[in-house]
Write an enzyme that holds these catalytic residues in place. Structure first.
Site, PDB file in Angstrom:
ATOM      1  N   CYS A 208       0.258  -1.235  -0.004  1.00 50.03           N
ATOM      2  CA  CYS A 208       0.085   0.191   0.084  1.00 50.03           C
ATOM      3  C   CYS A 208       0.931   0.918  -0.060  1.00 50.03           C
ATOM      4  O   CYS A 208       0.170   2.096  -0.341  1.00 50.03           O
ATOM      5  CB  CYS A 208      -1.194   0.130   1.323  1.00 50.03           C
ATOM      6  SG  CYS A 208      -0.066   0.269   2.897  1.00 50.03           S
TER       7      CYS A 208
ATOM      8  N   GLU B 202      -6.480   1.375  -8.406  1.00 45.17           N
ATOM      9  CA  GLU B 202      -5.332   0.894  -7.373  1.00 45.17           C
ATOM     10  C   GLU B 202      -5.102  -0.984  -8.129  1.00 45.17           C
ATOM     11  O   GLU B 202      -6.042  -1.040  -8.591  1.00 45.17           O
ATOM     12  CB  GLU B 202      -5.383   0.513  -6.399  1.00 45.17           C
ATOM     13  CG  GLU B 202      -4.190  -0.284  -5.332  1.00 45.17           C
ATOM     14  CD  GLU B 202      -4.428  -0.725  -4.129  1.00 45.17           C
ATOM     15  OE1 GLU B 202      -5.835  -1.117  -3.669  1.00 45.17           O
ATOM     16  OE2 GLU B 202      -3.712  -0.936  -3.017  1.00 45.17           O
TER      17      GLU B 202
HETATM   18  P1  NAD Z   1      -9.350  -7.352   0.871  1.00 47.53           P
HETATM   19  O1  NAD Z   1      -9.834  -5.878   1.231  1.00 47.53           O
HETATM   20  O2  NAD Z   1      -9.407  -8.463   0.011  1.00 47.53           O
HETATM   21  O3  NAD Z   1      -8.725  -8.011   2.556  1.00 47.53           O
HETATM   22  C1  NAD Z   1      -8.600  -7.694   3.860  1.00 47.53           C
HETATM   23  C2  NAD Z   1      -9.462  -8.181   5.202  1.00 47.53           C
HETATM   24  O4  NAD Z   1     -10.374  -7.998   4.310  1.00 47.53           O
HETATM   25  C3  NAD Z   1      -9.289  -9.602   4.564  1.00 47.53           C
HETATM   26  O5  NAD Z   1      -8.937 -10.070   5.928  1.00 47.53           O
HETATM   27  C4  NAD Z   1     -10.339 -10.514   4.212  1.00 47.53           C
HETATM   28  O6  NAD Z   1     -10.332 -11.398   4.915  1.00 47.53           O
HETATM   29  C5  NAD Z   1     -11.096  -9.406   4.390  1.00 47.53           C
HETATM   30  N1  NAD Z   1     -12.563  -9.634   3.223  1.00 47.53           N
HETATM   31  C6  NAD Z   1     -12.671  -9.833   2.119  1.00 47.53           C
HETATM   32  N2  NAD Z   1     -13.809  -9.146   1.523  1.00 47.53           N
HETATM   33  C7  NAD Z   1     -14.245  -9.083   2.757  1.00 47.53           C
HETATM   34  C8  NAD Z   1     -15.669  -8.530   2.375  1.00 47.53           C
HETATM   35  N3  NAD Z   1     -16.444  -8.242   1.258  1.00 47.53           N
HETATM   36  N4  NAD Z   1     -16.591  -8.022   3.438  1.00 47.53           N
HETATM   37  C9  NAD Z   1     -15.494  -7.668   4.393  1.00 47.53           C
HETATM   38  N5  NAD Z   1     -14.523  -8.209   5.049  1.00 47.53           N
HETATM   39  C10 NAD Z   1     -13.779  -8.793   3.254  1.00 47.53           C
HETATM   40  O7  NAD Z   1      -7.302  -6.889   0.145  1.00 47.53           O
HETATM   41  P2  NAD Z   1      -6.226  -7.512   0.482  1.00 47.53           P
HETATM   42  O8  NAD Z   1      -6.674  -7.486  -0.932  1.00 47.53           O
HETATM   43  O9  NAD Z   1      -5.924  -9.205   1.332  1.00 47.53           O
HETATM   44  O10 NAD Z   1      -4.821  -6.347   0.543  1.00 47.53           O
HETATM   45  C11 NAD Z   1      -5.258  -5.026   0.047  1.00 47.53           C
HETATM   46  C12 NAD Z   1      -5.755  -4.395  -0.253  1.00 47.53           C
HETATM   47  O11 NAD Z   1      -5.511  -3.197   1.043  1.00 47.53           O
HETATM   48  C13 NAD Z   1      -4.358  -3.407  -1.325  1.00 47.53           C
HETATM   49  O12 NAD Z   1      -6.002  -2.356  -1.515  1.00 47.53           O
HETATM   50  C14 NAD Z   1      -3.886  -2.286  -0.640  1.00 47.53           C
HETATM   51  O13 NAD Z   1      -3.858  -1.181  -0.838  1.00 47.53           O
HETATM   52  C15 NAD Z   1      -4.773  -1.936   1.161  1.00 47.53           C
HETATM   53  N6  NAD Z   1      -3.247  -1.823   2.066  1.00 47.53           N
HETATM   54  C16 NAD Z   1      -3.419  -0.542   2.375  1.00 47.53           C
HETATM   55  C17 NAD Z   1      -3.064  -0.707   3.712  1.00 47.53           C
HETATM   56  C18 NAD Z   1      -2.871   0.384   4.523  1.00 47.53           C
HETATM   57  O14 NAD Z   1      -2.946   0.613   5.460  1.00 47.53           O
HETATM   58  N7  NAD Z   1      -3.943   1.581   3.714  1.00 47.53           N
HETATM   59  C19 NAD Z   1      -2.061  -1.117   4.655  1.00 47.53           C
HETATM   60  C20 NAD Z   1      -1.391  -2.969   3.755  1.00 47.53           C
HETATM   61  C21 NAD Z   1      -2.697  -2.997   2.284  1.00 47.53           C
END
Ligand code: NAD
Length: 499
Positions: A281, A383
């Protein structure tokens, strides 16, 4: 097939929901394990356990809680190699990068070792006649963290480190795509002396997340993930009376002024754009050279540097980056590459079709570089989260400042220049939460706080640092009077004032 189970009350607990997720080895492109996905009743059990354990833990004095953190830090260092290999085997990032992931989490644990000092309250003697006032920070109770796949060690530690040091019990719902490191961290916390039940790992998908957000015993939820989900987590949690912080996605820009040290800037940009296959991120997927000459010189150097990148398996010490997390994510990144071509950007280097000999089924993707990307393009606005760098040319400083400021995301930004005036003005005016000046990935150190603006962060408290302590505690303010005796003061029906 290996099963990855929940970790509740200090032990492994076999899931009973009958639902499982697949955990891949991204280097081989094969399923290597399945992870139990919790039902609402399994979550109930973990929360009940946590609530019971929390009572004693909150009573433990802060030095005792700090001692557990110190010992956990020692264990993390002792197990660094083992943890890094476990992390890489499910995530795909190279071992050195996994160690960085662990190290940045460990630094938050170091910060949490100072909890006796951090929890000290405020005191006013003599606020009125015989009246003293003090405020104390008290733990919330049972709190939860929901984490993304891309930092499977650091982000859980951002959350459970401060939360547990403050006296809470914690339910961690890690990404179901690389869940094993979280379990191992929880085991090490028990080995460090944490009472069973204070840290629990409950695996799951969106159903488990929804159950967490609705659970009446859980007082606060910290979430990190993509923006649409972050926003819905923030709303649903708030509807159920919880304190929520929800960090979202990003599209960070690197602004390059004409006077920048170009060789150093290119080295920084390439590392920040392609490291961890762009799945960060705080990656820098957009570079904005200011002026035509800067753009031409930068492009030439970037092309040469990107062509030199080595893609390999996670355990290859020479590899700059490894595979993506899974096939679906790689396909999504490839779709963005095609959209970029269709909307008229110049695909200078195309990473599609890359294949690593001996690992043809692995989720590898070569590095791609776009030039002549514009602010209207979908591939710029959204993104991508892959090994793709986009050049967006700007004619002036003002134009370059406007791009990250107007973007829907506002996580991080970096400016490369030798001009202190310009850098200072940029840092002051840019509408982004974390700014680097000749620093490509400005993730704040553990005693500051991490958080983006706009659609990169929902809620008003950041991760770790003092904001972490504030998020996981609530303030109680006590106004006390110890009269020396004497006549009873008159009954008063006026709001008390301290005149
Ligand atoms: P994601 O949003 O798919 O998943 C994050 C979490 O949410 C996981 O634990 C997942 O099981 C859960 N999840 C998935 N679908 C869901 C739904 N429909 N409802 C509720 N919960 C759900 O993210 P990812 O693909 O695991 O990670 C990448 C993303 O995270 C990128 O967009 C990245 O930019 C972001 N990120 C942000 C930061 C920050 O601090 N701003 C840090 C790291 C990653």
């Amino acid at each position: 097939m290996r099963n990855i189970e929940h970790f509740i009350g200090g032990q492994s607990v076999v899931g009973t929901s009958g639902h499982y997720g697949e955990v891949f080895d991204p280097n081989k492109g094969q399923v290597q394990a399945r992870v139990s996905l919790a039902s609402a009743s399994e979550l109930d059990r973990a929360v009940a356990n946590a609530a019971e354990a929390q009572k004693g833990w909150a009573q433990a004095n802060p030095q005792r809680r700090a001692r557990v953190m110190f010992e956990f830090k020692r264990l993390l260092e002792a197990h660094m190699d083992e943890l890094a290999h476990l992390l890489s085997s499910e995530h795909g990032k190279v071992i050195a990068d996994s160690k960085g992931d662990l190290q940045r989490g460990l630094e938050v644990i170091e910060f949490a070792c100072g909890i006796p000092h951090l929890l000290k309250g405020e005191y006013t003697q003599g606020a009125g006649p015989g009246i003293d006032v003090y405020s104390a920070r008290q733990a919330l109770g049972v709190v939860a963290g929901i984490t993304p796949f891309n930092f499977p060690a650091m982000i859980p530690m951002w959350m459970f480190g401060p939360a547990i040091a403050c006296g809470n019990a914690f339910i961690l719902k890690p990404s179901e795509r690389d869940p094993s490191v979280s379990v191992r961290l929880a085991e090490l916390m028990i080995e460090a002396g944490l009472p069973p039940g204070v840290l629990n790992v409950v695996h799951g998908d969106k159903d488990t997340v929804e159950a967490i957000l609705k659970h009446p015993t859980i007082k606060a939820v910290s979430f990190v993930g993509s923006s649409d989900i972050a926003q819905s987590v923030y709303s649903l949690g708030a509807q159920h009376g919880k304190r929520v912080q929800a960090m979202g996605g990003a599209k960070n820009h690197g602004i390059v002024l004409a006077d920048a040290d170009l060789d150093q800037t290119v080295a920084d940009l390439v590392g920040a754009a392609y490291g961890s296959a762009g799945e960060r991120c705080m990656a820098l997927p957009v570079v904005v050279p200011v002026g035509k000459e800067t753009a031409e010189a930068l492009r030439e150097k970037l092309v040469a540097a990107v062509k030199d990148l080595r893609i390999g398996v996670s355990t290859d010490p020479q590899a700059h980056f490894g595979p993506l997390i899974n096939a679906a994510h790689r396909a999504k990144v490839e779709t963005y590459l095609q959209i970029g071509v269709d909307e008229g950007a110049e695909l200078v280097l195309d990473g599609r079709g890359f294949s690593l000999p001996g690992h043809e089924q692995g989720f590898f993707l070569g590095p791609s570089l776009f030039d002549h990307v514009t602010a209207e393009m979908k591939t710029y606005r959204e993104e991508i989260f892959g090994p793709v760098l986009q050049i967006v040319r700007a004619d002036t400083f003002e134009e370059a400042l406007e791009l990250p400021s107007k973007h829907q995301y506002g996580n991080g930004v970096a400016i490369f220049t030798r001009n202190g005036d310009a850098a200072r003005e940029f840092a002051d005016r840019v509408e982004v939460g974390m700014v680097g000046i000749n620093v490509p990935i400005p993730v704040p150190v553990a005693y500051h706080s991490f958080g983006g603006w706009k659609r990169s962060g929902f809620g008003d408290l950041n991760q770790y640092g003092m904001d972490g302590v504030r998020f996981y505690t609530r303030t109680k303010t006590v106004t006390q009077r110890w009269p020396k005796g004497g006549p009873v003061s008159d009954q008063s029906f006026v709001i008390p004032t301290m005149r």
